[in-house]
Scaffold this active site. Structure first.
Site, PDB file in Angstrom:
ATOM      1  N   SER A  24       0.953  -1.258   0.024  1.00  0.00           N
ATOM      2  CA  SER A  24      -0.187   0.110   0.033  1.00  0.00           C
ATOM      3  C   SER A  24       0.868   1.164   0.026  1.00  0.00           C
ATOM      4  CB  SER A  24      -1.030  -0.005   1.194  1.00  0.00           C
ATOM      5  OG  SER A  24      -0.116   0.081   2.240  1.00  0.00           O
ATOM      6  N   LYS A  62       0.486   4.454   6.777  1.00  0.00           N
ATOM      7  CA  LYS A  62      -0.279   5.248   6.028  1.00  0.00           C
ATOM      8  C   LYS A  62      -0.045   6.618   6.072  1.00  0.00           C
ATOM      9  CE  LYS A  62      -3.027   2.011   4.085  1.00  0.00           C
ATOM     10  NZ  LYS A  62      -2.423   0.758   4.486  1.00  0.00           N
TER      11      LYS A  62
END
Length: 141
Positions: A24, A62
Protein backbone atom coordinates in the site's frame (compact mmCIF):
# COMPACT_ATOMS: atom_id res chain seq x y z
CA UNK A 1 20.16 -11.70 12.45
CA UNK A 2 21.30 -8.25 13.52
CA UNK A 3 19.78 -4.84 12.80
CA UNK A 4 22.43 -2.14 12.54
CA UNK A 5 21.16 1.40 12.15
CA UNK A 6 22.95 4.73 12.57
CA UNK A 7 21.37 7.02 15.19
CA UNK A 8 20.38 9.59 12.55
CA UNK A 9 18.11 6.97 10.97
CA UNK A 10 16.15 6.60 14.20
CA UNK A 11 14.90 10.17 14.66
CA UNK A 12 15.11 12.29 17.79
CA UNK A 13 13.06 10.33 20.31
CA UNK A 14 12.41 6.72 21.19
CA UNK A 15 12.15 4.61 18.05
CA UNK A 16 11.36 1.06 17.01
CA UNK A 17 11.49 -0.95 13.79
CA UNK A 18 8.68 -2.77 12.01
CA UNK A 19 8.72 -5.09 9.02
CA UNK A 20 6.43 -3.91 6.21
CA UNK A 21 3.82 -6.34 4.96
CA UNK A 22 1.96 -5.33 1.82
CA UNK A 23 2.21 -2.90 -1.08
CA UNK A 24 0.00 0.00 0.00
CA UNK A 25 2.96 2.40 0.39
CA UNK A 26 5.01 1.41 -2.67
CA UNK A 27 4.76 4.82 -4.38
CA UNK A 28 6.47 6.29 -1.30
CA UNK A 29 9.33 3.84 -1.88
CA UNK A 30 8.23 1.53 0.95
CA UNK A 31 7.89 -2.06 -0.23
CA UNK A 32 6.82 -5.41 1.16
CA UNK A 33 9.64 -6.79 3.32
CA UNK A 34 11.31 -3.43 4.04
CA UNK A 35 11.99 -2.38 7.63
CA UNK A 36 10.61 0.99 8.72
CA UNK A 37 11.92 3.00 11.65
CA UNK A 38 9.19 4.68 13.66
CA UNK A 39 9.66 7.47 16.18
CA UNK A 40 7.25 6.87 19.06
CA UNK A 41 4.73 9.71 19.09
CA UNK A 42 1.01 9.89 19.68
CA UNK A 43 0.51 12.98 17.52
CA UNK A 44 1.39 13.68 13.90
CA UNK A 45 1.12 16.52 11.42
CA UNK A 46 -1.08 16.12 8.36
CA UNK A 47 0.89 14.53 5.55
CA UNK A 48 3.24 12.53 7.76
CA UNK A 49 3.45 8.76 7.36
CA UNK A 50 2.32 7.14 10.59
CA UNK A 51 1.72 3.81 12.21
CA UNK A 52 -1.96 4.02 13.15
CA UNK A 53 -3.71 1.54 15.39
CA UNK A 54 -7.29 1.18 14.15
CA UNK A 55 -9.99 0.23 16.67
CA UNK A 56 -7.31 -0.90 19.13
CA UNK A 57 -6.10 -3.94 17.22
CA UNK A 58 -5.18 -3.40 13.54
CA UNK A 59 -1.96 -1.50 12.75
CA UNK A 60 -1.38 0.16 9.41
CA UNK A 61 1.29 2.36 7.83
CA UNK A 62 -0.32 5.26 5.95
CA UNK A 63 -0.10 8.99 5.27
CA UNK A 64 -2.42 10.76 7.73
CA UNK A 65 -4.88 13.59 7.21
CA UNK A 66 -6.69 14.74 10.34
CA UNK A 67 -9.91 16.72 10.03
CA UNK A 68 -12.20 17.88 12.85
CA UNK A 69 -14.74 15.11 12.25
CA UNK A 70 -12.62 12.31 10.77
CA UNK A 71 -9.15 10.89 10.14
CA UNK A 72 -8.17 9.87 6.62
CA UNK A 73 -5.43 7.30 6.09
CA UNK A 74 -4.04 7.61 2.58
CA UNK A 75 -2.14 4.77 0.88
CA UNK A 76 0.65 5.51 -1.59
CA UNK A 77 -0.63 3.06 -4.18
CA UNK A 78 -3.58 3.78 -6.51
CA UNK A 79 -4.77 0.18 -6.16
CA UNK A 80 -5.77 0.94 -2.54
CA UNK A 81 -8.46 3.32 -1.33
CA UNK A 82 -8.21 6.02 1.30
CA UNK A 83 -9.67 4.83 4.60
CA UNK A 84 -11.94 7.13 6.65
CA UNK A 85 -12.33 6.78 10.42
CA UNK A 86 -13.81 8.64 13.35
CA UNK A 87 -11.02 10.28 15.38
CA UNK A 88 -11.68 7.99 18.37
CA UNK A 89 -10.98 4.92 16.17
CA UNK A 90 -7.37 5.96 15.50
CA UNK A 91 -4.45 5.79 17.92
CA UNK A 92 -1.20 7.11 16.43
CA UNK A 93 1.67 4.84 17.46
CA UNK A 94 4.49 6.79 15.80
CA UNK A 95 5.82 8.61 12.77
CA UNK A 96 8.07 7.26 10.04
CA UNK A 97 11.68 8.47 10.29
CA UNK A 98 13.58 5.95 8.14
CA UNK A 99 13.46 2.90 5.91
CA UNK A 100 15.79 -0.08 5.66
CA UNK A 101 15.38 -1.59 2.19
CA UNK A 102 15.01 -5.36 2.01
CA UNK A 103 16.60 -5.45 -1.43
CA UNK A 104 20.07 -4.48 -2.59
CA UNK A 105 19.16 -0.99 -3.68
CA UNK A 106 18.40 2.29 -1.98
CA UNK A 107 15.53 4.56 -2.99
CA UNK A 108 14.96 8.02 -1.55
CA UNK A 109 11.17 8.24 -1.48
CA UNK A 110 9.26 11.50 -1.08
CA UNK A 111 8.14 10.83 2.49
CA UNK A 112 6.94 14.37 3.01
CA UNK A 113 7.10 17.81 1.55
CA UNK A 114 9.11 19.60 4.24
CA UNK A 115 12.79 19.30 5.06
CA UNK A 116 12.09 18.77 8.75
CA UNK A 117 9.93 15.73 7.96
CA UNK A 118 12.40 14.07 5.56
CA UNK A 119 13.16 10.48 6.40
CA UNK A 120 16.48 8.86 5.74
CA UNK A 121 16.78 5.66 3.77
CA UNK A 122 19.61 3.20 4.23
CA UNK A 123 20.58 -0.36 3.36
CA UNK A 124 22.45 -2.65 5.75
CA UNK A 125 23.57 -6.21 5.40
CA UNK A 126 22.61 -7.47 8.85
CA UNK A 127 19.21 -7.49 10.48
CA UNK A 128 18.89 -8.07 14.22
CA UNK A 129 15.83 -9.67 15.75
CA UNK A 130 17.18 -8.70 19.19
CA UNK A 131 16.81 -5.03 18.26
CA UNK A 132 13.11 -5.69 17.78
CA UNK A 133 12.61 -7.07 21.29
CA UNK A 134 9.58 -5.46 22.84
CA UNK A 135 7.97 -4.58 19.52
CA UNK A 136 4.26 -5.30 19.92
CA UNK A 137 2.58 -8.19 18.14
CA UNK A 138 0.97 -5.86 15.61
CA UNK A 139 4.43 -4.97 14.27
CA UNK A 140 3.81 -6.76 10.97
CA UNK A 141 2.25 -3.92 9.00
Amino acid sequence: QRLCAPPELLGKGDAYALRVKGDSMQNAGIHDGDWVFIEKRNVARNGEIVVALVDGFEATLKRIEQQPDCVLLHPENPQFQTQRFAPEQIDIQGVLVGVLKSRNYVVKPPFSTTATQRARVARFSRVDAEALAGVPAFAQI
